[in-house]
Design a protein around this motif. Structure first.
Motif, short mmCIF file in Angstrom:
data_model
loop_
_atom_site.label_atom_id
_atom_site.label_comp_id
_atom_site.label_asym_id
_atom_site.label_seq_id
_atom_site.Cartn_x
_atom_site.Cartn_y
_atom_site.Cartn_z
N ALA A 1 1.70 -5.57 -5.83
CA ALA A 1 3.43 -4.99 -4.64
C ALA A 1 2.65 -4.10 -4.28
O ALA A 1 2.42 -3.53 -2.90
CB ALA A 1 4.66 -5.43 -5.52
N LEU A 2 2.64 -3.08 -4.78
CA LEU A 2 2.35 -1.36 -4.25
C LEU A 2 1.10 -1.70 -3.55
O LEU A 2 1.31 -1.19 -2.33
CB LEU A 2 2.31 -0.72 -5.50
CG LEU A 2 2.51 0.84 -5.40
CD1 LEU A 2 4.10 0.92 -4.04
CD2 LEU A 2 2.56 1.29 -6.29
N PRO A 3 -0.05 -1.94 -3.85
CA PRO A 3 -1.14 -1.90 -2.95
C PRO A 3 -0.73 -2.44 -1.67
O PRO A 3 -1.13 -1.76 -0.73
CB PRO A 3 -2.23 -2.73 -4.22
CG PRO A 3 -1.64 -2.31 -4.87
CD PRO A 3 -0.01 -2.53 -5.74
N ILE A 4 -0.11 -3.87 -1.46
CA ILE A 4 0.27 -4.51 -0.42
C ILE A 4 1.03 -3.91 0.06
O ILE A 4 0.52 -3.61 1.34
CB ILE A 4 1.30 -5.95 -1.01
CG1 ILE A 4 -0.82 -7.62 -1.67
CG2 ILE A 4 1.05 -6.70 0.39
CD1 ILE A 4 0.42 -8.12 -2.02
N LEU A 5 2.00 -3.34 -0.78
CA LEU A 5 2.73 -2.90 0.71
C LEU A 5 2.42 -1.27 1.62
O LEU A 5 2.57 -1.42 2.47
CB LEU A 5 4.42 -2.29 -0.34
CG LEU A 5 5.13 -3.13 -0.72
CD1 LEU A 5 6.00 -2.69 -1.32
CD2 LEU A 5 5.99 -4.08 0.82
N LEU A 6 1.49 -0.52 0.31
CA LEU A 6 1.03 0.56 0.99
C LEU A 6 0.22 -0.23 2.09
O LEU A 6 -0.92 0.86 3.31
CB LEU A 6 0.06 1.06 -0.31
CG LEU A 6 1.27 1.80 -0.44
CD1 LEU A 6 0.62 2.45 -2.01
CD2 LEU A 6 2.18 2.64 0.18
N PHE A 7 -1.14 -0.82 1.60
CA PHE A 7 -1.89 -1.69 2.82
C PHE A 7 -1.46 -2.16 3.96
O PHE A 7 -1.29 -1.85 5.79
CB PHE A 7 -2.68 -2.44 2.63
CG PHE A 7 -4.16 -3.06 1.71
CD1 PHE A 7 -4.36 -2.32 0.97
CD2 PHE A 7 -4.42 -3.00 3.19
CE1 PHE A 7 -5.98 -2.03 0.73
CE2 PHE A 7 -6.48 -2.78 3.07
CZ PHE A 7 -7.10 -2.63 2.12
N ILE A 8 0.01 -2.64 3.98
CA ILE A 8 0.75 -2.83 5.11
C ILE A 8 1.16 -1.50 6.00
O ILE A 8 1.28 -1.59 7.13
CB ILE A 8 2.13 -4.14 5.28
CG1 ILE A 8 1.21 -5.23 4.11
CG2 ILE A 8 2.84 -4.15 5.51
CD1 ILE A 8 2.17 -6.22 3.82
N ALA A 9 2.03 -0.55 5.06
CA ALA A 9 2.09 0.66 5.04
C ALA A 9 1.04 0.80 6.65
O ALA A 9 0.99 1.85 8.10
CB ALA A 9 2.61 1.18 4.90
N VAL A 10 -0.18 1.42 6.01
CA VAL A 10 -1.20 2.19 6.58
C VAL A 10 -1.81 1.01 7.93
O VAL A 10 -2.35 1.55 8.56
CB VAL A 10 -1.97 2.27 5.66
CG1 VAL A 10 -3.55 2.80 6.55
CG2 VAL A 10 -2.01 3.13 4.79
N ILE A 11 -1.95 0.36 7.61
CA ILE A 11 -2.31 -1.16 9.07
C ILE A 11 -1.20 -1.36 10.78
O ILE A 11 -1.74 -1.60 11.24
CB ILE A 11 -2.33 -2.24 8.50
CG1 ILE A 11 -3.99 -2.23 7.52
CG2 ILE A 11 -2.43 -3.58 9.73
CD1 ILE A 11 -4.69 -1.90 7.89
#
Lengths: 301, 313
Positions: free
Chosen positions: B49-59
């Protein structure tokens, strides 16, 4: 073929402290026990053969190579540490597949090896559960499995029964015995538990104060003695008197009469003394040496 | 008709007779496992969950800019490739601070490191494998945003072919600049993680370090706003605003850690960076921000290597 492990004039010092001093031994096929009290140098010996530390002088060789100088020589070694070494959040299957790859096995083969070895240690059904959910006994099996997953020639086991209840201990010892006998993987078992070593090892090396004090086949250390134990239910004093009448000195130890035999002819006289005393015989057997005797002897003996 | 019969054989233990690829396979396994760990692959949903959320936030900024540019049909006023890394720098620091410790702390806390180092793998192999793993993830992250941005600009342009012909140099520039950013945001969090087994401590320390560096740099190098300052009674202009550290202000501007790779990027992209810190650093010789970047990358990198050279199990 060079010996699996060979220590030559192996010395390790930590400052002024001598952990190992001029130790020589070889380990070949079979199950070898490395015995010794805490601080005897067992862990230092294992670390030297794993190449985690270098010797102060002398050499520790694995199949003729020095693991401290060549990490490749560890490819055919397995190691099961005493302490915790398992990640909680991954499954046993995933963890073993990864450890097989870290040992140099390609991914497709690593998956097959992981499944095979988990079946051999009795975790076939549980392999897709997170390791964090395992009992202590199951974790010990995973620790053994990771040491075997790359099919080593020799596996070093550091206190493999530590923390297990009596049932789990017996199961683990049976598994270690199978690894040595059926799988044909040689084992160096480091332990301070004489019973563990006595029950599964072919050979022992005893370390005390950084030196090898005893070495040889386990049977040499568990030979019968001349001491005969006669266990009876009653008439102890009558039996001692009957023995004394036949010039056989005897002492009482609990419900046993203890006799130091001098020759086999005395057995007939002992039999007659038991009949004469009318004692009910429960057991008559020579005492065997145990590995614990090694540590009971005087240091200079 | 006869019934099908089956019989189960226990083949017993079989020795492995397949290929053994030694140290190279071991290094590759550490790298791949590091990438999987960073992204939560092979673990529960909570780890993903955390990597996905952070990936989305950066993209997200790249996606928003691309959509806005396509809608407006005019690319002039939108942040371009040179500004993108500055926009996501805070998010990138948070991503690195939280995810990087996952690659080192649990191995030492759980004792798995003792199993790695008895295999055909040296401590240097291990730490380089982990560093490369996190660098790969960070590079994927920063490049993905730039690729989205570039694609968005091409599609938004009136003449996409002309846009490509005129702006193709943006691609090697953002690739090089992305590498500069990724190396920086990989090395410092991993070095911090080498000194604790608690992921939360490492993450808090890294975020704190980067956040504190911003106001410290600001206080020392940027003068207060002179809004509302009036001409004096003689009609003279007020004194020009001077930072508290005077001429040295441009040096103190380097303290802002999250801008350290941005100052190097400003040398890669031709566009001018109008942020106050960038303006101050631009007064310094070009070698200074590059040397500062190298010091803050090679120094922690060396400490990371040294820490694992001395690890005892």
């Amino acid at each position: 073929m060079p010996p699996l492990l060979e220590a030559r004039e192996l010395t390790k010092r930590y400052g002024a402290t001598i952990a190992l001093e001029s130790v020589d031994f070889q380990i070949n096929e079979g199950i070898t026990g490395l015995l010794g009290p805490n601080g005897a140098g067992k862990s230092t010996t294992i670390k030297l053969f794993l190449g985690l530390i270098g010797p102060t002088s002398g050499s520790a060789e694995v199949l003729g190579e020095r693991p401290y100088e060549s990490v490749e020589s560890r490819t055919r070694l397995g190691y099961m540490p005493e302490h915790d070494c398992l990640p909680a959040s991954v499954t046993a299957a995933e963890f073993l597949t990864h450890m097989a790859q870290v040992s140099g096995i390609p991914p497709a083969h690593a998956r097959t090896r992981a499944a095979d070895i988990l079946r051999h240690v009795g975790l076939d059904e549980e392999r897709y559960r997170s390791i964090g959910e395992y009992s202590t006994g199951m974790k010990q099996r995973v620790k053994l499995a990771q040491a075997l997953v790359h099919d080593p020639l020799l596996v070093l086991l550091d206190e493999p029964t530590a923390g297990l209840d009596p049932g789990g201990r017996e199961e683990m010892l049976a598994l270690v015995r199978r690894t040595g006998r059926e799988f044909g993987i040689s084992i160096l078992l480091s332990s301070h538990l004489m019973g563990d070593v006595e029950s599964i090892c072919d050979r022992i090396i005893v370390l005390e104060g950084g030196r090898v004090t005893e070495e040889g086949d386990v049977s040499l250390f568990t030979q019968e003695t001349q001491t005969l134990y006669i266990d009876v239910d009653d008439h102890l004093e009558e039996l001692v008197a009957a023995l004394s009448k036949r010039s056989i000195a005897a002492t009482v130890d609990g419900l046993s009469v203890v006799v130091e035999t001098e020759n086999d002819e005395q057995y007939d006289a002992i039999r007659d003394a038991i009949v004469e005393s009318d004692a009910r015989l429960r057991r008559l057997a020579p005492r065997r040496h145990g590995l614990t005797d090694i540590f009971r002897r005087a240091p200079n003996e | 008709m006869s019934e099908a019969q089956g019989e189960v054989f226990d083949l017993g233990y079989r020795h492995y007779e397949g290929p053994r690829e030694g140290r190279m396979r071991a290094r590759k396994a550490i790298w791949i496992n590091g990438v999987r760990t960073a992204l939560g692959i092979g673990r529960g949903w909570s780890s993903k969950a955390l990597p996905i959320l952070l990936f989305i936030a950066v993209i997200t900024p790249a996606v928003v800019i691309s959509i806005a540019a396509a809608t407006a049909g005019d690319l002039v006023d939108f942040p371009r490739h040179d500004a993108y890394y500055q926009i996501i720098s805070t998010l990138l620091v948070i991503f690195s601070a939280i995810i990087a410790p996952e690659l080192l702390c649990p191995d030492r806390r759980d004792g798995v490191i003792s199993l790695y180092l008895v295999r055909p793998l040296s401590p240097t192999d291990y730490v380089i494998g982990r560093w490369l793993a996190f660098l790969s993830v960070t590079l994927a992250l920063v490049y993905l945003g730039q690729v989205v941005l570039f694609t968005g600009f091409v599609l938004a342009a009136e003449e996409p072919v002309n846009y490509l012909r005129d702006n193709w140099l943006d691609v090697p520039r953002f690739l090089l600049a992305g590498l500069v950013v990724a190396i920086f945001t990989t090395t410092i969090p991993l070095t911090v993680s080498a000194f604790t087994t608690r992921r939360a401590y490492a993450a808090a320390f890294v975020i704190g370090l980067f956040i504190i560096s911003i106001p410290v740099a600001g206080i020392l190098s940027i003068c207060e706003e002179d809004h509302g300052r009036q001409r004096n009674e003689f009609g003279q202009e007020p004194e020009p605003c001077r930072p508290p550290t005077g001429e040295s202000a441009k040096w103190f501007a380097l303290i802002n850690l999250s801008d350290v790779p941005i100052h190097v990027n400003d040398l890669i992209f031709p566009e001018e960076n109008t942020s106050e810190f960038a303006q101050l650093v631009a007064e310094l010789p070009s070698i200074v921000p590059v040397a500062w970047y190298l010091l803050l990358t090679i120094g922690p990198g060396f400490v990371l290597w040294w820490r694992y050279r001395r690890i005892s199990i």
